[in-house]
Scaffold this motif. Structure first.
Motif, PDB file in Angstrom:
ATOM      1  N   GLY A 138      20.571  42.722  65.140  1.00  0.00           N
ATOM      2  CA  GLY A 138      19.174  42.321  65.224  1.00  0.00           C
ATOM      3  C   GLY A 138      18.814  41.707  66.564  1.00  0.00           C
ATOM      4  O   GLY A 138      19.655  41.502  67.445  1.00  0.00           O
ATOM      5  N   GLY A 139      17.530  41.407  66.726  1.00  0.00           N
ATOM      6  CA  GLY A 139      17.040  40.723  67.912  1.00  0.00           C
ATOM      7  C   GLY A 139      16.964  41.592  69.147  1.00  0.00           C
ATOM      8  O   GLY A 139      16.948  42.823  69.084  1.00  0.00           O
ATOM      9  N   VAL A 157      13.873  37.974  69.015  1.00  0.00           N
ATOM     10  CA  VAL A 157      12.605  38.521  69.506  1.00  0.00           C
ATOM     11  C   VAL A 157      11.539  37.450  69.325  1.00  0.00           C
ATOM     12  O   VAL A 157      11.441  36.828  68.259  1.00  0.00           O
ATOM     13  CB  VAL A 157      12.197  39.779  68.716  1.00  0.00           C
ATOM     14  CG1 VAL A 157      10.944  40.404  69.332  1.00  0.00           C
ATOM     15  CG2 VAL A 157      13.329  40.785  68.657  1.00  0.00           C
ATOM     16  N   HIS A 158      10.746  37.210  70.350  1.00  0.00           N
ATOM     17  CA  HIS A 158       9.671  36.209  70.271  1.00  0.00           C
ATOM     18  C   HIS A 158       8.721  36.575  69.133  1.00  0.00           C
ATOM     19  O   HIS A 158       8.299  37.727  68.997  1.00  0.00           O
ATOM     20  CB  HIS A 158       8.918  36.151  71.597  1.00  0.00           C
ATOM     21  CG  HIS A 158       8.055  34.947  71.766  1.00  0.00           C
ATOM     22  ND1 HIS A 158       6.886  34.762  71.069  1.00  0.00           N
ATOM     23  CD2 HIS A 158       8.206  33.833  72.550  1.00  0.00           C
ATOM     24  CE1 HIS A 158       6.335  33.615  71.423  1.00  0.00           C
ATOM     25  NE2 HIS A 158       7.121  33.027  72.312  1.00  0.00           N
ATOM     26  N   GLU A 159       8.364  35.581  68.329  1.00  0.00           N
ATOM     27  CA  GLU A 159       7.554  35.837  67.127  1.00  0.00           C
ATOM     28  C   GLU A 159       6.147  36.335  67.442  1.00  0.00           C
ATOM     29  O   GLU A 159       5.506  36.968  66.596  1.00  0.00           O
ATOM     30  CB  GLU A 159       7.454  34.563  66.278  1.00  0.00           C
ATOM     31  CG  GLU A 159       6.791  33.399  66.978  1.00  0.00           C
ATOM     32  CD  GLU A 159       6.761  32.133  66.131  1.00  0.00           C
ATOM     33  OE1 GLU A 159       6.080  31.176  66.547  1.00  0.00           O
ATOM     34  OE2 GLU A 159       7.402  32.102  65.069  1.00  0.00           O
ATOM     35  N   SER A 206      12.793  33.545  77.838  1.00  0.00           N
ATOM     36  CA  SER A 206      12.083  32.288  78.110  1.00  0.00           C
ATOM     37  C   SER A 206      10.775  32.165  77.344  1.00  0.00           C
ATOM     38  O   SER A 206      10.241  31.067  77.192  1.00  0.00           O
ATOM     39  CB  SER A 206      11.796  32.156  79.610  1.00  0.00           C
ATOM     40  OG  SER A 206      10.861  33.144  80.022  1.00  0.00           O
ATOM     41  N   GLY A 207      10.242  33.297  76.892  1.00  0.00           N
ATOM     42  CA  GLY A 207       8.937  33.280  76.230  1.00  0.00           C
ATOM     43  C   GLY A 207       7.771  33.319  77.200  1.00  0.00           C
ATOM     44  O   GLY A 207       6.617  33.149  76.790  1.00  0.00           O
ATOM     45  N   GLU A 208       8.048  33.556  78.488  1.00  0.00           N
ATOM     46  CA  GLU A 208       6.964  33.700  79.464  1.00  0.00           C
ATOM     47  C   GLU A 208       6.422  35.124  79.382  1.00  0.00           C
ATOM     48  O   GLU A 208       6.647  35.964  80.256  1.00  0.00           O
ATOM     49  CB  GLU A 208       7.474  33.375  80.867  1.00  0.00           C
ATOM     50  CG  GLU A 208       7.916  31.931  81.028  1.00  0.00           C
ATOM     51  CD  GLU A 208       8.333  31.611  82.445  1.00  0.00           C
ATOM     52  OE1 GLU A 208       7.502  31.781  83.363  1.00  0.00           O
ATOM     53  OE2 GLU A 208       9.494  31.209  82.635  1.00  0.00           O
TER      54      GLU A 208
END
Length: 297
Positions: A138-139, A157-159, A206-208
Motif C-alpha cells: 500500500g501507499g 498517500v496524502h489524504e 512532505s505534503g507540499e
C-alpha cells in the motif's frame, strides 16, 4: 477458504519511471481453497471473458510458484476472481493477480513466508517492482531493483489527494509501450527527470502538494508512449494548453490520471471535457490512495 483483496496501482507517476508507484482504492478480490483434485477457476466482473480459466491463469501460476517456494503440493485448487481492475490499461492488473496469488497460496499454507519474502517472489514473477510493491504494502512506494535485490521505501498517500482516472476502452500492452522507448536519451532530459522525480517524491512525502504541478513533467517515457494513440497526444497537448499540469499516464498507459486536491472544480471540468472530446469510449473512476495494501482473511 482464503479471501484476498488487492488494490490497483499506478506506476511511474510522470517522471518516476520504473521506480515510483501508488496503490489506489480500486480492488480485485480472490477466493481460493484447496479441493480434492483438479483446477476450478471462476471469474466475475470486468473483462471476465479475457481472463484464462486454465493452468495459464496468472493467479494460479503465481500460486504454483509460491507452493514451490514453500515446498507444498496441493491436491487441487479452486479459484474465484472478482475482477474490477481493467486489463492492459496501466492500472496494475497483472501485479494484482501476482500479489493476490502469492498471498493466497501463502495463506493456504499457514503464512510461512514473510512480507519481504512474498515481495521477492512477486518481483521475480513480474520482473520489476514498481507495481507489485505498492499492491502488496500500500501507499506510495519508491522501489529499486539491482542485482536481483529489491529495496523500497513506503509512506502513506496524502489524504487530500484525489486520482481522477480516465480509462479508454482500448488496450495497450506493456510490451508495446516498452517497444517505443528509445535506447538512449539526451543528457539534459535525464538531468531534468532526476530533478523532477526527486521533487515529486519530496512533495508527496512532505505534503507540499502545490509543488506537484511542477514535478509531474516527464521526458523519459510519456512523450514516446502518447504517440501510440492519436487521442493521447491530443489530450496531453490540450491539457497543457489549459493549464492541467497534474496530468500523467498511468503506468504504461493508456489510462490517464488527473491528480488533484482541494478546490479545483473548474480544472476537473476541463479534464472531463477534453477526455470526452476524444473519439474512443472512456470511463472515469475517482479514486483515493490506498494505504493498507493487500489484505487476507
Amino acid at each position: 477458504m482464503i479471501r484476498v483483496k488487492v488494490p490497483a496501482t499506478t506506476a511511474n507517476i510522470g517522471p518516476g519511471f520504473d521506480c515510483l508507484g501508488i496503490a489506489l482504492s480500486l480492488y480485485n478480490e480472490i477466493e481460493v481453497e484447496e479441493i480434492d483434485n483438479g483446477l476450478i477457476i471462476d471469474i466475475e466482473g470486468r473483462d471476465e471473458e479475457k481472463i484464462e480459466k486454465n493452468e495459464n491463469n496468472l493467479v494460479y501460476q503465481s500460486m504454483l510458484k509460491t507452493f514451490q517456494r514453500i515446498g507444498y503440493q496441493p491436491k487441487g485448487i479452486k479459484i474465484k476472481q472478482y475482477n474490477r481492475i481493467p486489463i492492459a490499461r496501466g492500472l496494475g492488473s497483472s501485479a494484482a493477480c501476482i500479489v493476490g496469488g502469492v498471498m493466497a497460496a501463502n495463506g493456504l499454507c499457514g503464512k510461512p513466508l514473510s512480507t519481504e519474502e512474498m515481495l521477492e517472489l512477486a518481483v521475480e514473477i513480474e520482473g520489476h517492482p514498481d507495481n507489485v510493491t505498492p499492491a502488496l504494502v500500500g501507499g506510495v512506494v519508491v522501489s529499486c531493483k539491482d542485482e536481483g535485490q529489491t529495496t523500497y521505501i513506503r509512506f502513506d498517500v496524502h489524504e487530500a489527494l484525489k486520482f481522477i482516472v480516465a480509462i479508454p476502452e482500448v488496450e495497450l500492452s506493456t510490451k508495446a509501450s516498452r517497444g517505443v522507448l528509445p535506447e538512449t536519451i539526451a543528457f539534459q532530459d535525464a538531468v531534468m527527470n532526476v530533478g523532477k522525480s526527486s521533487l515529486l517524491v519530496a512533495a508527496l512525502m512532505s505534503g507540499e502538494l502545490e509543488k506537484l504541478s511542477f514535478a509531474l513533467k516527464d521526458r523519459l517515457h510519456q512523450p514516446y508512449r502518447i504517440k501510440l494513440m492519436d487521442s493521447l497526444e491530443n489530450i496531453f497537448t490540450r491539457g497543457e494548453d489549459l493549464g492541467l499540469n497534474q496530468l500523467f499516464l498511468s503506468g504504461a498507459g493508456p489510462s490517464i490520471i488527473y491528480l488533484t486536491w482541494g478546490e479545483e472544480a473548474e480544472k476537473e471540468k476541463k479534464f472531463y471535457h477534453i477526455i470526452k472530446e476524444a473519439p474512443e469510449e472512456w470511463t472515469f473512476q475517482v479514486l483515493a490512495g490506498d494505504n493498507k495494501g493487500t489484505s487476507i482473511s
